[in-house]
Design a protein around this motif. Structure first.
Motif, PDB file in Angstrom:
ATOM      1  N   GLY A 204       0.957  -1.071  -0.073  1.00 41.51           N
ATOM      2  CA  GLY A 204       0.020   0.285  -0.097  1.00 41.51           C
ATOM      3  C   GLY A 204       0.883   1.432  -0.038  1.00 41.51           C
ATOM      4  O   GLY A 204       0.306   2.285   0.498  1.00 41.51           O
ATOM      5  N   LEU A 205       1.947   1.248  -0.766  1.00 44.07           N
ATOM      6  CA  LEU A 205       2.867   2.478  -0.862  1.00 44.07           C
ATOM      7  C   LEU A 205       2.144   3.391  -1.641  1.00 44.07           C
ATOM      8  O   LEU A 205       1.263   3.175  -2.370  1.00 44.07           O
ATOM      9  CB  LEU A 205       4.323   2.184  -1.302  1.00 44.07           C
ATOM     10  N   ASP A 206       2.558   4.483  -1.458  1.00 37.23           N
ATOM     11  CA  ASP A 206       1.952   5.805  -2.371  1.00 37.23           C
ATOM     12  C   ASP A 206       2.247   5.291  -3.857  1.00 37.23           C
ATOM     13  O   ASP A 206       3.305   4.832  -4.237  1.00 37.23           O
ATOM     14  CB  ASP A 206       2.912   7.225  -1.959  1.00 37.23           C
ATOM     15  N   ARG A 207       1.286   5.692  -4.726  1.00 36.63           N
ATOM     16  CA  ARG A 207       1.370   5.260  -5.991  1.00 36.63           C
ATOM     17  C   ARG A 207       2.279   6.073  -6.795  1.00 36.63           C
ATOM     18  O   ARG A 207       3.117   5.490  -7.848  1.00 36.63           O
ATOM     19  CB  ARG A 207      -0.182   5.530  -6.858  1.00 36.63           C
ATOM     20  N   ALA A 208       2.602   7.377  -6.470  1.00 32.68           N
ATOM     21  CA  ALA A 208       3.663   7.875  -7.221  1.00 32.68           C
ATOM     22  C   ALA A 208       4.960   7.174  -7.269  1.00 32.68           C
ATOM     23  O   ALA A 208       5.837   7.417  -8.049  1.00 32.68           O
ATOM     24  CB  ALA A 208       4.025   9.360  -6.512  1.00 32.68           C
ATOM     25  N   GLN A 209       5.150   6.506  -6.101  1.00 31.37           N
ATOM     26  CA  GLN A 209       6.721   5.588  -6.099  1.00 31.37           C
ATOM     27  C   GLN A 209       6.731   4.591  -6.949  1.00 31.37           C
ATOM     28  O   GLN A 209       7.681   4.281  -7.461  1.00 31.37           O
ATOM     29  CB  GLN A 209       6.662   4.950  -4.693  1.00 31.37           C
ATOM     30  N   SER A 210       5.533   4.132  -7.612  1.00 34.86           N
ATOM     31  CA  SER A 210       5.507   2.981  -8.524  1.00 34.86           C
ATOM     32  C   SER A 210       5.729   3.464 -10.030  1.00 34.86           C
ATOM     33  O   SER A 210       5.913   2.638 -10.841  1.00 34.86           O
ATOM     34  CB  SER A 210       4.376   2.239  -8.428  1.00 34.86           C
ATOM     35  N   LEU A 211       5.679   4.704 -10.199  1.00 30.65           N
ATOM     36  CA  LEU A 211       5.673   5.455 -11.603  1.00 30.65           C
ATOM     37  C   LEU A 211       6.930   4.797 -12.302  1.00 30.65           C
ATOM     38  O   LEU A 211       6.905   4.553 -13.454  1.00 30.65           O
ATOM     39  CB  LEU A 211       5.387   6.851 -11.616  1.00 30.65           C
ATOM     40  N   ASN A 212       7.876   4.717 -11.462  1.00 27.96           N
ATOM     41  CA  ASN A 212       9.077   4.413 -12.160  1.00 27.96           C
ATOM     42  C   ASN A 212       9.284   3.092 -12.709  1.00 27.96           C
ATOM     43  O   ASN A 212       9.573   3.070 -13.871  1.00 27.96           O
ATOM     44  CB  ASN A 212      10.579   4.492 -10.992  1.00 27.96           C
ATOM     45  N   GLU A 213       8.631   2.044 -12.111  1.00 29.53           N
ATOM     46  CA  GLU A 213       8.722   0.641 -12.297  1.00 29.53           C
ATOM     47  C   GLU A 213       7.704   0.495 -13.569  1.00 29.53           C
ATOM     48  O   GLU A 213       7.887  -0.244 -14.526  1.00 29.53           O
ATOM     49  CB  GLU A 213       8.224  -0.228 -11.221  1.00 29.53           C
ATOM     50  N   ILE A 214       6.857   1.246 -13.517  1.00 36.31           N
ATOM     51  CA  ILE A 214       5.596   1.209 -14.650  1.00 36.31           C
ATOM     52  C   ILE A 214       6.380   1.825 -15.971  1.00 36.31           C
ATOM     53  O   ILE A 214       6.183   0.968 -17.237  1.00 36.31           O
ATOM     54  CB  ILE A 214       4.473   2.008 -14.254  1.00 36.31           C
ATOM     55  N   ALA A 215       7.158   2.670 -15.844  1.00 39.66           N
ATOM     56  CA  ALA A 215       7.801   3.432 -17.046  1.00 39.66           C
ATOM     57  C   ALA A 215       8.651   2.398 -17.573  1.00 39.66           C
ATOM     58  O   ALA A 215       8.583   2.089 -18.741  1.00 39.66           O
ATOM     59  CB  ALA A 215       8.534   4.758 -16.601  1.00 39.66           C
ATOM     60  N   VAL A 216       9.575   1.549 -16.601  1.00 39.78           N
ATOM     61  CA  VAL A 216      10.530   0.628 -17.338  1.00 39.78           C
ATOM     62  C   VAL A 216       9.627  -0.540 -17.971  1.00 39.78           C
ATOM     63  O   VAL A 216      10.174  -0.951 -18.652  1.00 39.78           O
ATOM     64  CB  VAL A 216      11.379   0.104 -15.863  1.00 39.78           C
ATOM     65  N   LEU A 217       8.729  -1.098 -17.244  1.00 36.88           N
ATOM     66  CA  LEU A 217       7.839  -2.112 -17.954  1.00 36.88           C
ATOM     67  C   LEU A 217       7.342  -1.607 -19.027  1.00 36.88           C
ATOM     68  O   LEU A 217       7.520  -2.548 -20.191  1.00 36.88           O
ATOM     69  CB  LEU A 217       6.632  -2.451 -16.722  1.00 36.88           C
ATOM     70  N   LEU A 218       6.906  -0.418 -19.284  1.00 34.09           N
ATOM     71  CA  LEU A 218       6.368  -0.332 -20.355  1.00 34.09           C
ATOM     72  C   LEU A 218       7.397  -0.121 -21.679  1.00 34.09           C
ATOM     73  O   LEU A 218       7.262  -0.585 -22.514  1.00 34.09           O
ATOM     74  CB  LEU A 218       5.390   1.100 -20.487  1.00 34.09           C
ATOM     75  N   ALA A 219       8.631   0.440 -21.062  1.00 40.58           N
ATOM     76  CA  ALA A 219       9.549   0.403 -22.097  1.00 40.58           C
ATOM     77  C   ALA A 219      10.355  -0.891 -22.467  1.00 40.58           C
ATOM     78  O   ALA A 219      10.498  -1.032 -23.740  1.00 40.58           O
ATOM     79  CB  ALA A 219      10.951   1.318 -21.447  1.00 40.58           C
ATOM     80  N   ILE A 220      10.195  -1.867 -21.654  1.00 48.08           N
ATOM     81  CA  ILE A 220      10.600  -3.342 -21.841  1.00 48.08           C
ATOM     82  C   ILE A 220       9.607  -3.724 -22.921  1.00 48.08           C
ATOM     83  O   ILE A 220       9.969  -4.511 -24.044  1.00 48.08           O
ATOM     84  CB  ILE A 220      10.643  -4.215 -20.790  1.00 48.08           C
ATOM     85  N   ASP A 221       8.293  -3.606 -22.727  1.00 46.26           N
ATOM     86  CA  ASP A 221       7.279  -4.002 -23.701  1.00 46.26           C
ATOM     87  C   ASP A 221       7.462  -3.680 -25.053  1.00 46.26           C
ATOM     88  O   ASP A 221       7.250  -4.154 -25.914  1.00 46.26           O
ATOM     89  CB  ASP A 221       5.786  -3.465 -23.104  1.00 46.26           C
ATOM     90  N   ALA A 222       7.810  -2.058 -25.007  1.00 54.84           N
ATOM     91  CA  ALA A 222       7.825  -1.433 -26.342  1.00 54.84           C
ATOM     92  C   ALA A 222       9.219  -2.201 -26.985  1.00 54.84           C
ATOM     93  O   ALA A 222       9.123  -2.479 -28.382  1.00 54.84           O
ATOM     94  CB  ALA A 222       8.307   0.002 -26.159  1.00 54.84           C
ATOM     95  N   ILE A 223      10.242  -2.550 -26.554  1.00 53.79           N
ATOM     96  CA  ILE A 223      11.384  -2.835 -27.117  1.00 53.79           C
ATOM     97  C   ILE A 223      10.846  -4.262 -27.497  1.00 53.79           C
ATOM     98  O   ILE A 223      11.187  -4.475 -28.543  1.00 53.79           O
ATOM     99  CB  ILE A 223      12.582  -3.113 -26.080  1.00 53.79           C
ATOM    100  N   VAL A 224      10.281  -5.093 -26.804  1.00 52.64           N
ATOM    101  CA  VAL A 224       9.892  -6.537 -27.226  1.00 52.64           C
ATOM    102  C   VAL A 224       8.985  -6.566 -28.439  1.00 52.64           C
ATOM    103  O   VAL A 224       9.099  -7.260 -29.536  1.00 52.64           O
ATOM    104  CB  VAL A 224       9.271  -7.152 -25.946  1.00 52.64           C
TER     105      VAL A 224
END
Lengths: 238, 221
Positions: A204-224
């Motif tokens: 239940g951490l603050d959602r803003a803290q997860s933005l970094n991970e979301i961005a990396v995930l989307l970037a890996i998705d885009a590469i793939v």
């Protein structure tokens, strides 16, 4: 064939035709899946029985499970489900039918439609899996919407990575063993990111803290996805 | 003879690396002490591994474009040399870690990433083994090689930097700053990187030629 299509719709932009082609292929995948429902039902049963085996293996003392174990176990179940669900996407169809697609569709449309279809299937399967898992193994998640977002991102990521690997493995002779060997190392960066994201949601951490991970995930998705788009035509030819 | 010039350079640089790496002056640092000399031997392995892997990916791309069997042979041999360098890098790093970090395999994101990367390239060799047909093997393993390279690079360069790591340059630690390396060390370190990379390409070239000879001989029979 591609040039024929161009001639027929000269005033329609190219990408519209591509989109029509992709949506037709997705429709075909869904129809095919619906006709042979046993494969889909098998996957549902697979995830449900795996979750139940885990539940029984912990000797029903699931309330003593700490959150990290809970989260890791869930993602490992999803990983194995994804590998077995996606690996059938090329082996399911007979060689003659693949040859037929070769003559009527472009390879890019085939791979993109398979990625989209597998993403949809994985999202549905893992959503269902999460429901059942939370039902029998308790639900320590504090931020459920965010956890669902992580499941969605994970399913899409798994599906897009595994689709190309499934294509590679289907060309080899003994693909049953090859699929996990080829896919596990490739999928680990994504698995680590998505586990971190879901752990944030679990705590239940603050959602803003997860933005970094979301961005990396989307970037890996885009590469793939871009790589699948570029590389699949070469795989297709053989 | 002209083409062999780089071999002479490689030998010269490697002799310089071993002499200066073992005998040269190094700054005194806490914990590291004399083990700082490992930087001359351990780090160049990884640099040259990246160089060789890039070459392997390049030849895989070229194989897909031109379907020349030579390109496939080059791609696989560069990948093999990269596996060798990766194993050596892991061994030297493990030795160094046991002295400074107190564990042969500390739980560090960079180590884990590299282990995963090695698994990827082992999988690449297994994939190659499962094909009979040369053309098919070349094309499909080239596709996997490019895919693996594209995943490997973010795995070792981006992900460890997002988390805490013991390695310099990760998790906010400085890398290649004055704190890590003074100009005296740089004079040994950069030539070592070039020397080991040249050696790696030399090994790969020998293996490629051997493979070519074997292929020509089998074609003649």
């Amino acid at each position: 064939m591609a040039s024929n299509v161009k001639l027929k719709h000269q005033n329609v932009p190219f990408w519209v035709i591509k989109l029509q082609e992709i949506s037709t292929l997705i429709g075909k995948e869904i129809t095919l899946e619906w006709r042979q429902r046993y494969a889909l039902n098998g996957m549902v049963l697979y995830i449900v029985s795996t979750v139940y085996v885990c539940y029984l293996s912990f000797k029903l003392k699931t309330n003593q499970l700490n959150p990290i174990t809970w989260n890791t176990l869930f993602w490992i179940i999803l990983l194995f489900t994804a590998v077995s669900a996606v690996s059938k996407s090329f082996t399911q169809e007979r060689a003659g039918r693949l040859l037929y697609y070769y003559t009527v569709a472009s390879p890019q449309a085939v791979i993109i439609s398979k990625i989209i279809y597998n993403s949809l299937m994985m999202s549905a399967l893992s959503g269902l899996g999460f429901g059942f898992y939370a039902f029998v193994m308790n639900n320590p998640v504090q931020d459920v919407p965010m956890y669902l977002v992580s499941i969605l991102l994970g399913s899409v990521g798994f599906a897009s990575t595994l689709t190309l690997v499934a294509g590679i493995a289907s060309k080899a002779d003994n693909n049953g063993m090859l699929m996990p060997v080829l896919s596990f190392p490739v999928i680990i960066p994504m698995l680590l990111m998505v586990m971190k994201l879901s752990k944030n949601a679990l705590d239940g951490l603050d959602r803003a803290q997860s933005l970094n991970e979301i961005a990396v995930l989307l970037a890996i998705d885009a590469i793939v996805v871009v790589l699948s788009w570029v590389l699949f035509p070469y795989l297709w030819r053989s | 003879m002209k083409k062999d010039g780089y071999k002479i350079v490689a030998v010269g640089l490697l002799v310089y690396q071993i002499l200066m790496g073992l005998l040269g002056e190094v700054p005194r640092r806490e914990i590291l002490n004399e083990s700082i000399r490992c930087v001359y031997f351990h780090v160049p392995m990884w640099f040259s591994m990246i160089a060789v892997l890039t070459a392997s990916a390049y030849f895989s791309v070229r194989y897909l474009q031109k379907s020349q069997i030579e390109d496939d042979e080059k791609a696989v041999e560069y990948a093999n040399v990269a596996i060798l360098l990766g194993v050596l890098g892991c061994l030297t790093g493990s030795l160094w870690a046991s002295v400074t970090w107190g564990d042969f395999w500390p739980n560090d994101p960079k180590l884990n990433s590299v282990a995963v990367g090695m698994l990827m390239y082992f999988a690449y060799s297994i994939l190659r083994g499962s094909f009979e047909d040369e053309q098919k093997r070349g094309r499909i393993s080239a596709v996997y090689n490019i895919f693996a390279f594209a995943v490997f690079i973010p795995l070792i360069f981006i992900l460890p930097r997002l988390t805490d790591s013991l390695h310099p340059g990760n998790g906010g630690n400085p890398a290649f700053s004055d704190y890590d390396m003074n100009s005296q060390m740089r004079r040994v370190f950069y030539p070592s990187v070039v020397g080991v990379s040249l050696l790696a390409f030399w090994i790969a070239e020998l293996r490629i030629r051997l493979k070519k000879v074997a292929r020509v001989l089998s074609e003649k029979q």
